[in-house]
Write a protein that holds these residues in place. Sequence first.
Motif, short mmCIF file in Angstrom:
data_model
loop_
_atom_site.label_atom_id
_atom_site.label_comp_id
_atom_site.label_asym_id
_atom_site.label_seq_id
_atom_site.Cartn_x
_atom_site.Cartn_y
_atom_site.Cartn_z
N PHE A 128 46.96 57.96 35.38
CA PHE A 128 47.88 58.56 34.43
C PHE A 128 47.73 57.93 33.05
N THR A 129 48.40 58.53 32.07
CA THR A 129 48.32 58.09 30.68
C THR A 129 49.66 57.53 30.24
N VAL A 130 49.62 56.44 29.49
CA VAL A 130 50.84 55.83 28.95
C VAL A 130 50.66 55.65 27.45
N GLN A 131 51.68 56.05 26.70
CA GLN A 131 51.70 55.84 25.26
C GLN A 131 52.92 55.00 24.93
N SER A 132 52.70 53.89 24.22
CA SER A 132 53.81 53.00 23.89
C SER A 132 53.55 52.30 22.57
N GLU A 133 54.56 51.61 22.07
CA GLU A 133 54.40 50.86 20.82
C GLU A 133 53.41 49.71 20.99
N SER A 134 53.29 49.22 22.22
CA SER A 134 52.37 48.10 22.48
C SER A 134 50.92 48.56 22.56
N GLY A 135 50.73 49.84 22.82
CA GLY A 135 49.37 50.35 22.95
C GLY A 135 49.32 51.52 23.92
N ASP A 136 48.20 52.16 23.96
CA ASP A 136 48.02 53.31 24.83
C ASP A 136 46.93 53.03 25.85
N PHE A 137 47.03 53.66 27.00
CA PHE A 137 45.90 53.64 27.92
C PHE A 137 45.87 54.96 28.68
N ARG A 138 44.70 55.31 29.12
CA ARG A 138 44.48 56.58 29.80
C ARG A 138 43.43 56.39 30.88
N PRO A 139 43.31 57.34 31.80
CA PRO A 139 42.23 57.25 32.79
C PRO A 139 40.88 57.50 32.13
N THR A 140 39.83 57.04 32.75
CA THR A 140 38.50 57.41 32.28
C THR A 140 38.29 58.89 32.62
N LEU A 141 37.51 59.56 31.79
CA LEU A 141 37.19 60.96 32.05
C LEU A 141 35.75 61.02 32.55
N ASP A 142 35.62 61.28 33.83
CA ASP A 142 34.29 61.40 34.41
C ASP A 142 33.72 62.78 34.10
N HIS A 143 32.48 62.79 33.64
CA HIS A 143 31.77 64.06 33.47
C HIS A 143 31.16 64.41 34.82
N PHE A 144 31.76 65.37 35.51
CA PHE A 144 31.27 65.70 36.84
C PHE A 144 29.78 65.98 36.80
N PHE A 145 29.35 66.76 35.82
CA PHE A 145 27.92 66.95 35.55
C PHE A 145 27.57 66.02 34.39
N PHE A 146 26.80 65.00 34.69
CA PHE A 146 26.50 63.85 33.84
C PHE A 146 26.15 64.27 32.40
N LYS A 147 26.92 63.78 31.43
CA LYS A 147 26.73 64.21 30.04
C LYS A 147 25.42 63.74 29.44
#
Length: 303
Positions: A128-147
């Motif tokens: 999941f993704t979190v947005q806060s005053e301390s900072g943000d983090f999100r999951p990695t986005l895997d390219h199912f078909f390798f970019k």
Amino acid sequence: MILSVVRNWIDAEAEHKLYLSNIIKKFILTIESACGPQRAGRMECYYFVKDVEKLVLSHELKDILLSIDVFKEYKRKAGVISDMFVKEVERVFNYKRFTVKGPKWNAYALCWKSKARICPYCNHAYAFTVQSESGDFRPTLDHFFFKDEYPHLALTLYNLVPSCSSCNSSLKGEVDFFKEKHLNPLFDVENIEFYLSAGGAPSELDEAIQNRRIDVLVKAKAVKECSQSENSLKTFAINERYETLSMEAVDFYLAKKNYDEAALNTQFSFKFDETALLRFDRANYSRYLLGKMYADIYDALSR
């Protein structure tokens, strides 16, 4: 793939399509309004982008697969300048630019609209993704078909799978899922099933679990045999990873069995809340870490 997250991006489709279509239109307009000779490979890229525009904007797997065939044919026809052609395609569909934080549409804004809480490849890491005053983090986005192999799909919405870094980087790495078919969380139905096993006869399983024998292990298998399922089990090391989670599986098995026995006991005059006691809602298993494993154990005990 453990969990199916079909239409995961439904809330982001309109915004992402506008973002990607604007990138494509800007590139096409730049080429069409330019004067003088272009860099080697750039015109090939121009014709390619015009050919695959609808395909890379599509939310259909058949269109994504067709775009790969078109890309490979353009690359073949480019001959000695094929590397230059690929570099031009990478410049147009610039994924690194998309990952930069900012007020406009980017990877953080996209992940905020993801419906998945858990990595669909393993089901035992959050995504999941979190947005806060301390900072943000999100999951990695895997390219199912390798970019790196198919750069024109670097920004295609239904080529982006929210996942954990273990699955995306440590395990999948550069495996080519176009050549080596795997279950696709964004399009395929679930086909991996978990079960408990012990070293003795199947009839001894309940006793082995009750006694918490060390040979009780959780295992995974394909419900219907297919190469995609077997490849997914192998690439993401599902059996190896879940064997280390046997304690959690045994704990849940015992909790569910104890609940069932207590609920059937007519001496109790009060009503049991299964979800509260198990801390698990079978109907919403995909919202939990290890939820698919718990759901399969739950179903096995309910038969």
